[in-house]
Design a protein around this motif. Structure first.
Motif, PDB file in Angstrom:
ATOM      1  N   GLU A 137     -19.364  55.794 -82.762  1.00 47.15           N
ATOM      2  CA  GLU A 137     -20.639  55.278 -82.279  1.00 47.15           C
ATOM      3  C   GLU A 137     -20.531  53.768 -82.052  1.00 47.15           C
ATOM      4  OE1 GLU A 137     -24.072  56.546 -84.503  1.00 47.15           O
ATOM      5  OE2 GLU A 137     -23.164  58.500 -84.944  1.00 47.15           O
ATOM      6  N   PHE A 138     -21.259  53.295 -81.054  1.00 57.72           N
ATOM      7  CA  PHE A 138     -21.233  51.876 -80.731  1.00 57.72           C
ATOM      8  C   PHE A 138     -22.499  51.547 -79.956  1.00 57.72           C
ATOM      9  CE2 PHE A 138     -19.456  54.035 -77.120  1.00 57.72           C
ATOM     10  CZ  PHE A 138     -19.900  53.333 -76.017  1.00 57.72           C
ATOM     11  N   LEU A 139     -22.766  50.252 -79.806  1.00 59.34           N
ATOM     12  CA  LEU A 139     -23.907  49.762 -79.039  1.00 59.34           C
ATOM     13  C   LEU A 139     -23.405  49.073 -77.781  1.00 59.34           C
ATOM     14  CD1 LEU A 139     -25.973  48.188 -81.965  1.00 59.34           C
ATOM     15  CD2 LEU A 139     -26.177  50.493 -81.016  1.00 59.34           C
ATOM     16  N   PHE A 140     -24.035  49.393 -76.662  1.00 56.26           N
ATOM     17  CA  PHE A 140     -23.713  48.750 -75.386  1.00 56.26           C
ATOM     18  C   PHE A 140     -24.973  48.037 -74.913  1.00 56.26           C
ATOM     19  CE2 PHE A 140     -23.355  48.882 -70.670  1.00 56.26           C
ATOM     20  CZ  PHE A 140     -22.196  48.134 -70.535  1.00 56.26           C
ATOM     21  N   MET A 141     -24.861  46.737 -74.702  1.00 53.86           N
ATOM     22  CA  MET A 141     -26.023  45.906 -74.401  1.00 53.86           C
ATOM     23  C   MET A 141     -25.830  45.169 -73.082  1.00 53.86           C
ATOM     24  SD  MET A 141     -27.901  43.008 -76.735  1.00 53.86           S
ATOM     25  CE  MET A 141     -26.397  42.098 -77.119  1.00 53.86           C
ATOM     26  N   VAL A 142     -26.918  45.108 -72.288  1.00 52.37           N
ATOM     27  CA  VAL A 142     -26.922  44.341 -71.044  1.00 52.37           C
ATOM     28  C   VAL A 142     -27.948  43.222 -71.171  1.00 52.37           C
ATOM     29  CG1 VAL A 142     -27.059  44.445 -68.540  1.00 52.37           C
ATOM     30  CG2 VAL A 142     -26.477  46.503 -69.824  1.00 52.37           C
ATOM     31  N   ASN A 143     -27.556  42.036 -70.728  1.00 56.31           N
ATOM     32  CA  ASN A 143     -28.452  40.876 -70.770  1.00 56.31           C
ATOM     33  C   ASN A 143     -28.473  40.148 -69.437  1.00 56.31           C
ATOM     34  OD1 ASN A 143     -29.619  40.306 -73.542  1.00 56.31           O
ATOM     35  ND2 ASN A 143     -27.468  40.635 -74.072  1.00 56.31           N
ATOM     36  N   HIS A 144     -29.577  39.481 -69.185  1.00 60.18           N
ATOM     37  CA  HIS A 144     -29.666  38.495 -68.122  1.00 60.18           C
ATOM     38  C   HIS A 144     -30.572  37.399 -68.653  1.00 60.18           C
ATOM     39  CE1 HIS A 144     -30.642  37.478 -63.621  1.00 60.18           C
ATOM     40  NE2 HIS A 144     -29.993  36.508 -64.249  1.00 60.18           N
ATOM     41  N   LEU A 145     -29.951  36.298 -69.085  1.00 58.79           N
ATOM     42  CA  LEU A 145     -30.708  35.239 -69.743  1.00 58.79           C
ATOM     43  C   LEU A 145     -31.301  34.277 -68.715  1.00 58.79           C
ATOM     44  CD1 LEU A 145     -28.517  34.383 -72.863  1.00 58.79           C
ATOM     45  CD2 LEU A 145     -30.063  36.316 -72.463  1.00 58.79           C
ATOM     46  N   TYR A 146     -32.266  33.497 -69.198  1.00 59.84           N
ATOM     47  CA  TYR A 146     -32.947  32.494 -68.364  1.00 59.84           C
ATOM     48  C   TYR A 146     -31.948  31.616 -67.626  1.00 59.84           C
ATOM     49  CZ  TYR A 146     -37.998  32.402 -69.427  1.00 59.84           C
ATOM     50  OH  TYR A 146     -39.350  32.655 -69.492  1.00 59.84           O
ATOM     51  N   ARG A 147     -32.267  31.310 -66.380  1.00 56.75           N
ATOM     52  CA  ARG A 147     -31.472  30.348 -65.623  1.00 56.75           C
ATOM     53  C   ARG A 147     -32.158  28.984 -65.587  1.00 56.75           C
ATOM     54  NH1 ARG A 147     -26.608  28.653 -64.700  1.00 56.75           N
ATOM     55  NH2 ARG A 147     -26.239  27.740 -62.660  1.00 56.75           N
ATOM     56  N   THR A 148     -33.443  28.975 -65.343  1.00 54.45           N
ATOM     57  CA  THR A 148     -34.140  27.723 -65.036  1.00 54.45           C
ATOM     58  C   THR A 148     -34.739  27.040 -66.255  1.00 54.45           C
ATOM     59  OG1 THR A 148     -36.155  28.990 -64.559  1.00 54.45           O
ATOM     60  CG2 THR A 148     -34.703  28.485 -62.698  1.00 54.45           C
ATOM     61  N   ASN A 149     -34.709  27.668 -67.407  1.00 52.68           N
ATOM     62  CA  ASN A 149     -35.311  27.099 -68.608  1.00 52.68           C
ATOM     63  C   ASN A 149     -34.252  27.035 -69.709  1.00 52.68           C
ATOM     64  OD1 ASN A 149     -36.752  26.717 -71.082  1.00 52.68           O
ATOM     65  ND2 ASN A 149     -38.622  27.502 -70.134  1.00 52.68           N
ATOM     66  N   ASP A 150     -33.657  25.864 -69.892  1.00 54.45           N
ATOM     67  CA  ASP A 150     -32.565  25.719 -70.861  1.00 54.45           C
ATOM     68  C   ASP A 150     -33.025  26.053 -72.277  1.00 54.45           C
ATOM     69  OD1 ASP A 150     -31.104  24.893 -68.717  1.00 54.45           O
ATOM     70  OD2 ASP A 150     -30.943  22.791 -69.333  1.00 54.45           O
ATOM     71  N   ARG A 151     -34.184  25.548 -72.665  1.00 50.65           N
ATOM     72  CA  ARG A 151     -34.666  25.774 -74.027  1.00 50.65           C
ATOM     73  C   ARG A 151     -34.848  27.260 -74.312  1.00 50.65           C
ATOM     74  NH1 ARG A 151     -39.794  22.416 -76.126  1.00 50.65           N
ATOM     75  NH2 ARG A 151     -38.223  20.764 -75.860  1.00 50.65           N
ATOM     76  N   PRO A 170     -20.016  48.576 -83.776  1.00 51.37           N
ATOM     77  CA  PRO A 170     -19.473  47.657 -82.766  1.00 51.37           C
ATOM     78  C   PRO A 170     -20.469  47.452 -81.633  1.00 51.37           C
ATOM     79  CG  PRO A 170     -17.872  49.370 -83.330  1.00 51.37           C
ATOM     80  CD  PRO A 170     -19.165  49.772 -83.955  1.00 51.37           C
ATOM     81  N   ILE A 171     -20.546  46.226 -81.138  1.00 50.78           N
ATOM     82  CA  ILE A 171     -21.430  45.885 -80.020  1.00 50.78           C
ATOM     83  C   ILE A 171     -20.576  45.392 -78.858  1.00 50.78           C
ATOM     84  CG2 ILE A 171     -23.395  44.513 -79.233  1.00 50.78           C
ATOM     85  CD1 ILE A 171     -23.944  43.941 -82.252  1.00 50.78           C
ATOM     86  N   ILE A 172     -20.787  45.981 -77.699  1.00 50.17           N
ATOM     87  CA  ILE A 172     -20.213  45.474 -76.448  1.00 50.17           C
ATOM     88  C   ILE A 172     -21.382  44.947 -75.628  1.00 50.17           C
ATOM     89  CG2 ILE A 172     -18.952  46.036 -74.346  1.00 50.17           C
ATOM     90  CD1 ILE A 172     -17.690  48.396 -75.937  1.00 50.17           C
ATOM     91  N   ALA A 173     -21.332  43.677 -75.252  1.00 54.34           N
ATOM     92  CA  ALA A 173     -22.441  43.036 -74.553  1.00 54.34           C
ATOM     93  C   ALA A 173     -21.951  42.476 -73.226  1.00 54.34           C
ATOM     94  CB  ALA A 173     -23.038  41.923 -75.409  1.00 54.34           C
ATOM     95  N   VAL A 174     -22.590  42.893 -72.147  1.00 56.04           N
ATOM     96  CA  VAL A 174     -22.224  42.419 -70.816  1.00 56.04           C
ATOM     97  C   VAL A 174     -23.447  41.780 -70.172  1.00 56.04           C
ATOM     98  CG1 VAL A 174     -20.563  44.304 -70.596  1.00 56.04           C
ATOM     99  CG2 VAL A 174     -22.812  44.548 -69.549  1.00 56.04           C
ATOM    100  N   GLY A 175     -23.206  41.045 -69.084  1.00 57.88           N
ATOM    101  CA  GLY A 175     -24.353  40.533 -68.347  1.00 57.88           C
ATOM    102  C   GLY A 175     -24.155  39.140 -67.794  1.00 57.88           C
ATOM    103  N   ASP A 176     -25.224  38.657 -67.192  1.00 60.51           N
ATOM    104  CA  ASP A 176     -25.297  37.310 -66.622  1.00 60.51           C
ATOM    105  C   ASP A 176     -25.982  36.428 -67.672  1.00 60.51           C
ATOM    106  OD1 ASP A 176     -25.788  34.991 -65.253  1.00 60.51           O
ATOM    107  OD2 ASP A 176     -26.899  35.918 -63.603  1.00 60.51           O
ATOM    108  N   TYR A 177     -25.187  35.627 -68.361  1.00 65.42           N
ATOM    109  CA  TYR A 177     -25.717  34.812 -69.458  1.00 65.42           C
ATOM    110  C   TYR A 177     -26.051  33.386 -69.042  1.00 65.42           C
ATOM    111  CZ  TYR A 177     -24.535  38.604 -72.606  1.00 65.42           C
ATOM    112  OH  TYR A 177     -24.490  39.824 -73.232  1.00 65.42           O
ATOM    113  N   ASN A 178     -25.642  32.988 -67.838  1.00 62.13           N
ATOM    114  CA  ASN A 178     -25.959  31.652 -67.326  1.00 62.13           C
ATOM    115  C   ASN A 178     -25.478  30.537 -68.257  1.00 62.13           C
ATOM    116  OD1 ASN A 178     -27.253  32.089 -64.758  1.00 62.13           O
ATOM    117  ND2 ASN A 178     -28.931  33.056 -65.886  1.00 62.13           N
ATOM    118  N   PHE A 179     -24.283  30.743 -68.817  1.00 63.94           N
ATOM    119  CA  PHE A 179     -23.727  29.750 -69.739  1.00 63.94           C
ATOM    120  C   PHE A 179     -22.872  28.696 -69.033  1.00 63.94           C
ATOM    121  CE2 PHE A 179     -23.917  32.900 -73.547  1.00 63.94           C
ATOM    122  CZ  PHE A 179     -25.229  32.561 -73.781  1.00 63.94           C
TER     123      PHE A 179
END
Length: 273
Positions: A137-151, A170-179
């Motif tokens: 078993e595992f966790l699969f996570m998708v993110n898309h974090l803020y682009r225009t608001n740094d805080r 275990p966690i596998i995390a993918v996405g657009d994090y805007n880092f």
């Protein structure tokens, strides 16, 4: 901490030498640019040709119709039944997971609403999966974090770090994090959100051997799209690559996404839930 590439024959030897409970997974994260792309073009040109990927995490998915189109494109060359999960937040920029239901059981879907700061962006989309062949078993996570608001982006990274500390799978995390990890100087030039997410080795970037910009931009030469793995429990191996590195993938057009997909492959140890 960086994960180094481990040749496939070593992975296979590990799997065949008594570690039968280990699980190999391949995943992709892809921002498909809702509102300024053609889902049919993306599906035909950049999704359909890819084989052997068990899980896809999409960001900027306009609606269920987009998710269905990507799902059907994945199935063409993979001879498996894929299913999709669409997030409920983000308006026309939703998150989605598409998974191989022949290989994976979906135990639970959840959205981390605390990540949707102000209720105007996206809650992280999480699928709790079980591998049918091994019981892993595992966790699969998708993110898309803020682009225009740094805080707000930095607060999202803190909240994800705190959430991950409480998980035992275990966690596998993918996405657009805007880092904005600078292609040439990312070890010293990047958004602080990266360090907030990975603080105390809670997450580790599965860093590609060749780093190129994942976003077609004349202003930034940076990585925005990442695959992270939780460091506890530590994977047996992990490697990644940024797809479609050819120079002519950029600039952006009205048909395709302005982001490159990122693929990663893991071998996870057996962990009891």
């Amino acid at each position: 901490m960086r994960y180094r590439f481990i040749p496939l024959f070593i992975v296979l030897l590990t799997l065949l030498s008594g570690c039968q409970s280990a699980t190999q997974l391949s995943v992709i994260g892809f921002n498909v640019e809702s509102g300024d792309a053609d889902p049919n073009y993306i599906a035909n040109q950049y999704i359909k040709p890819i084989r052997g990927v068990d899980l896809w995490g999409f960001s900027e998915v306009q609606n269920q119709s987009w998710a269905d189109r990507f799902e059907s494109a994945i199935e063409i060359n993979n001879q498996a039944d894929f299913k999709s999960l669409l997030g409920t937040t983000g308006n026309a920029d939703k998150l989605a997971i598409v998974y191989n239901s022949n290989q994976l059981n979906l135990i639970k879907k959840e959205e981390l609403n605390q990540i949707n700061i102000g209720g105007s962006v996206r809650a992280a989309l999480v699928g709790h999966f079980q591998v049918k062949s091994t019981g892993q078993e595992f966790l699969f996570m998708v993110n898309h974090l803020y682009r225009t608001n740094d805080r707000s982006r930095h607060e999202q990274a803190r909240l994800l770090n705190r959430w991950a500390q409480k998980q035992t799978l275990p966690i596998i995390a993918v996405g657009d994090y805007n880092f904005d990890w600078d292609v040439k100087n990312g070890d010293s030039k990047r958004d602080p959100g990266y360090d907030l997410l990975t603080e105390n080795d809670v997450f580790t970037w599965v860093r590609p051997q060749e780093i190129i910009a994942t976003h077609c931009s004349t202003r930034y030469n940076t990585v925005l799209d990442f695959v992270f793995i939780s460091s506890r429990p530590k994977p047996i191996s992990a490697s990644s690559k940024i797809l479609y590195p050819e120079a002519d993938y950029c600039p952006d057009t009205p048909q395709k996404s302005d982001h490159r997909p990122v693929q990663a492959t893991f071998v996870l140890p057996k962990v009891q839930p």
